[in-house]
Write an enzyme that holds these catalytic residues in place. Structure first.
Site, PDB file in Angstrom:
ATOM      1  N   SER B 151       0.841  -1.190   0.000  1.00 41.55           N
ATOM      2  CA  SER B 151       0.000   0.000   0.000  1.00 41.55           C
ATOM      3  C   SER B 151       0.882   1.249   0.000  1.00 41.55           C
ATOM      4  CB  SER B 151      -0.941  -0.060   1.209  1.00 41.55           C
ATOM      5  OG  SER B 151      -1.994   0.840   1.068  1.00 41.55           O
ATOM      6  N   ARG B 220     -11.917   6.906   9.647  1.00 40.59           N
ATOM      7  CA  ARG B 220     -11.423   5.538   9.671  1.00 40.59           C
ATOM      8  C   ARG B 220     -12.482   4.554   9.153  1.00 40.59           C
ATOM      9  NH1 ARG B 220      -7.058   2.316   9.289  1.00 40.59           N
ATOM     10  NH2 ARG B 220      -7.219   0.443  10.533  1.00 40.59           N
ATOM     11  N   ASP B 316      -8.783  -6.466  -4.688  1.00 41.18           N
ATOM     12  CA  ASP B 316      -8.390  -5.142  -4.195  1.00 41.18           C
ATOM     13  C   ASP B 316      -8.883  -4.088  -5.184  1.00 41.18           C
ATOM     14  OD1 ASP B 316      -7.132  -2.835  -3.350  1.00 41.18           O
ATOM     15  OD2 ASP B 316      -5.133  -3.711  -3.230  1.00 41.18           O
ATOM     16  N   HIS B 349      -8.118  -5.162  -0.395  1.00 37.59           N
ATOM     17  CA  HIS B 349      -6.818  -4.536  -0.182  1.00 37.59           C
ATOM     18  C   HIS B 349      -6.119  -5.072   1.063  1.00 37.59           C
ATOM     19  CE1 HIS B 349      -3.724  -1.528  -0.406  1.00 37.59           C
ATOM     20  NE2 HIS B 349      -4.035  -1.069   0.786  1.00 37.59           N
ATOM     21  N   ASP B 350      -6.891  -5.356   2.107  1.00 37.89           N
ATOM     22  CA  ASP B 350      -6.328  -5.841   3.369  1.00 37.89           C
ATOM     23  C   ASP B 350      -5.596  -7.171   3.243  1.00 37.89           C
ATOM     24  OD1 ASP B 350      -6.550  -3.988   5.317  1.00 37.89           O
ATOM     25  OD2 ASP B 350      -8.281  -4.870   6.329  1.00 37.89           O
TER      26      ASP B 350
END
Lengths: 202, 371
Positions: B151, B220, B316, B349-350
């Site tokens: 990232s 967040r 992602d 993405h994680d």
């Protein structure tokens, strides 16, 4: 290192220290052999993620990608040799892939199974079934080979497109066979082609 | 070396600077908090720099002092891991602008004796990389065996190869991009506006009072959605209700996914500074490696002899595979040695932070620890 016979021929004829792009490089066996034996700077393109991981594990530079779509990104004449072994017959547009191959490499090796081999002919002629042989082990519905070609088909293609041939080798059961009877006797063909001259490369 | 105070976990250094910044001006002194693992070889040839993502920190492989949780990449970095601290010397620094001990908006400005707050200069990914280079000088590391990041960490790894081509032997770039897309910038802007809309934000000047926790929590929550995939969210939560049998017909967290996001938002504000969130998201938005090199990404890698390994994940959508492919194409055009794989994962993405055996296999192989 035990290379497949067609790969062994290619390996024998690549100049030491050359830059090589192996398209459809599998797990990188040929690339590793070229690197270790000849100090070749080898790069690979491979569709299967597991094969890419295995090749990266050999310390090779391999990109997961598709010969049908990803060759356009390589600059013209960026490699001394572009290699397409046992992949041409699986491409969606083999003619376009050949164009790219000849653009990217100063020379190109192409190897493919010969669908005019006598065993294949007999199988279709007498059995009336699509052949399942040692070199073509998949059945009609699960084969990756979607563009079947013969040695004579390929020769005709090269002639029509004005592609210069620098070498040709024909194999049957791992042994070399004659050029004249190749269309019947060869299970496998390897051609060394000269790349396209480009005046405005890049 | 064991008694050398520069090495080990929980380190902090104040370097005199000045650090020249892309946005003009300079920062002096430059504080950097960092951790090192493993032992630096006598020839300093085994150093690996790990670059962290937006809300991560230097605690890559040791417990976080504030949350007590294990390091964020313990499956990747450690003894016998893909980045093997038994043979490699690993450095992970808190990035410039962040809030875990490196110079950032919460740092005291020596000129005023108060926190910088919004007087902290706007920084870029390349400024972060230059600060890391100063740290490596301090540690006696001239050349990196590898720079590794996912990232935003991947952006730093790319920036390293482009900014210091002679100092990088290999770069591992995971789930990243060479520039921020309009969509990426848009999501970040939502987060920043949430922070700045909180009355407690007070123009960034909140360090002597209550922080803008509500705004940061919303930021967040929004960001967290972008780190997941729709399939992953559906699999994890579906439309299931949280601790109740029927909808409340109100605005409590009826759905499990709401409750999960609220928890993510609230636990984040305990460990992260709102102003740092503004500065670091801005640095990411400004990132455009091609723009820094005359508009052609390949030019960024012209001088680099480094080997590259890029990995993307098929679910992602924040940094999709096509962004990695664009980098691969540029590296090919520059004649660089590059490997690339798209891995399959349901986690979006994680995925690069979660258990990913294929990723470990590729990194192990690339780092030369494999077969």
């Amino acid at each position: 290192m035990n290379l497949r016979p067609d790969l062994a021929i290619i390996a024998d004829h690549v100049a030491p220290g050359a830059r090589v792009l192996d398209i459809g490089c599998g797990d990188g066996l040929l690339m590793a052999a070229l690197r270790d034996a000849k100090g070749v700077d080898a790069r690979g393109l491979e569709l299967d993620a597991g094969n890419v991981a295995a090749a990266v594990g050999r310390g090779l530079s391999v990109i997961q990608g598709d010969a049908d779509t990803d060759l356009a990104d390589y600059p013209a004449r960026s490699f001394d040799y572009a290699i397409l072994s046992q992949t041409l017959q699986t491409c969606r547009a083999p003619d376009k892939v050949l164009d790219e191959l000849l653009r990217i490499g100063r020379r190109a090796f192409v190897s493919f199974p010969n669908f005019a081999h006598w065993r294949v002919r007999l199988s279709l002629l007498w059995g009336g079934r699509m052949p399942v042989t040692r070199l073509l082990p998949e059945r009609w519905y699960d084969t990756p080979n979607i563009h079947h070609l013969t040695v004579d088909d390929f020769r005709a293609y090269l002639k029509e497109h004005g592609v210069a041939v620098e070498g040709a080798w024909f194999l049957s059961r791992g042994r070399k066979t004659t050029s004249a009877a190749a269309n019947v006797l060869a299970e496998h063909a390897v051609f060394l082609l000269r790349g396209t001259e480009t005046h405005n490369a890049g | 070396m064991s008694d050398d105070q520069r090495f080990g976990p929980g380190r902090h250094v104040v370097l005199p600077g000045p650090l020249r910044l892309d946005g003009g001006g300079a920062l002096a002194p430059v504080e950097i908090a960092y951790e090192t693992y493993g032992t630096l070889a006598p020839d300093a040839g085994n150093a690996v720099l790990i670059c962290h993502a937006l809300t991560m920190d230097q605690y890559v492989a040791s417990p976080h002092p504030r949350t007590g949780k294990p390091g964020w990449w313990t499956a990747m970095v450690g003894p016998g891991r893909p980045i093997d601290t038994d043979r490699l010397f690993v450095v992970c620094a808190n990035v410039l602008g962040s809030c875990m001990g490196s110079s950032g908006p919460a740092t005291i400005d020596p000129a005023t004796g108060r926190e910088y707050a919004m007087a902290f200069p706007v920084i870029t990914i390349r400024d972060m990389v230059r600060a890391q280079a100063m740290l490596l000088d301090h540690l006696g590391v001239a050349r990196l065996k590898a720079v590794v990041g996912g990232s935003m960490g991947g952006m730093q790894a790319l920036s390293w190869a482009a900014t210091f081509p002679d100092r990088v032997e290999a770069a591992v770039v995971i789930a990243s991009a060479a520039r921020h897309s309009a969509q990426n910038i848009a999501f970040h802007e939502v987060g920043r506006q949430a922070v700045m809309a909180d009355p407690l934000w007070n123009g960034g000047d909140y360090y002597r009072g209550e922080p803008p926790a509500a705004g940061l929590a919303v930021a967040r929550m929004a960001a967290h959605i972008t780190y997941l995939s729709e399939a992953g969210l559906t699999e994890k939560f579906g439309r299931r209700l949280q601790a109740r049998d029927a909808k409340s017909f109100g605005f409590d967290a009826d759905f499990q996914v709401e409750s999960y996001l609220r928890h993510q938002g609230l636990s984040f504000v305990d460990r992260f500074d709102a102003n740092s969130y503004l500065y670091i998201t801005r640095a990411m938005d400004y990132f455009d490696l091609a723009e820094e090199h005359g508009g052609r990404l390949a030019n960024a890698f012209r001088g680099s002899g480094a080997r590259f390994c890029l990995v993307s994940f098929d679910t992602d959508w924040l940094y999709p595979t096509r962004e990695s492919r664009a980098i691969v194409h540029a590296l090919n055009a520059a004649g660089a040695a590059v490997s690339f794989m798209e891995l399959s994962s349901p986690y979006g993405h994680d995925a690069f932070l979660l258990d990913a055996p294929e990723l470990y296999r590729v990194v192990t192989g690339f780092m030369g620890g494999g077969a």
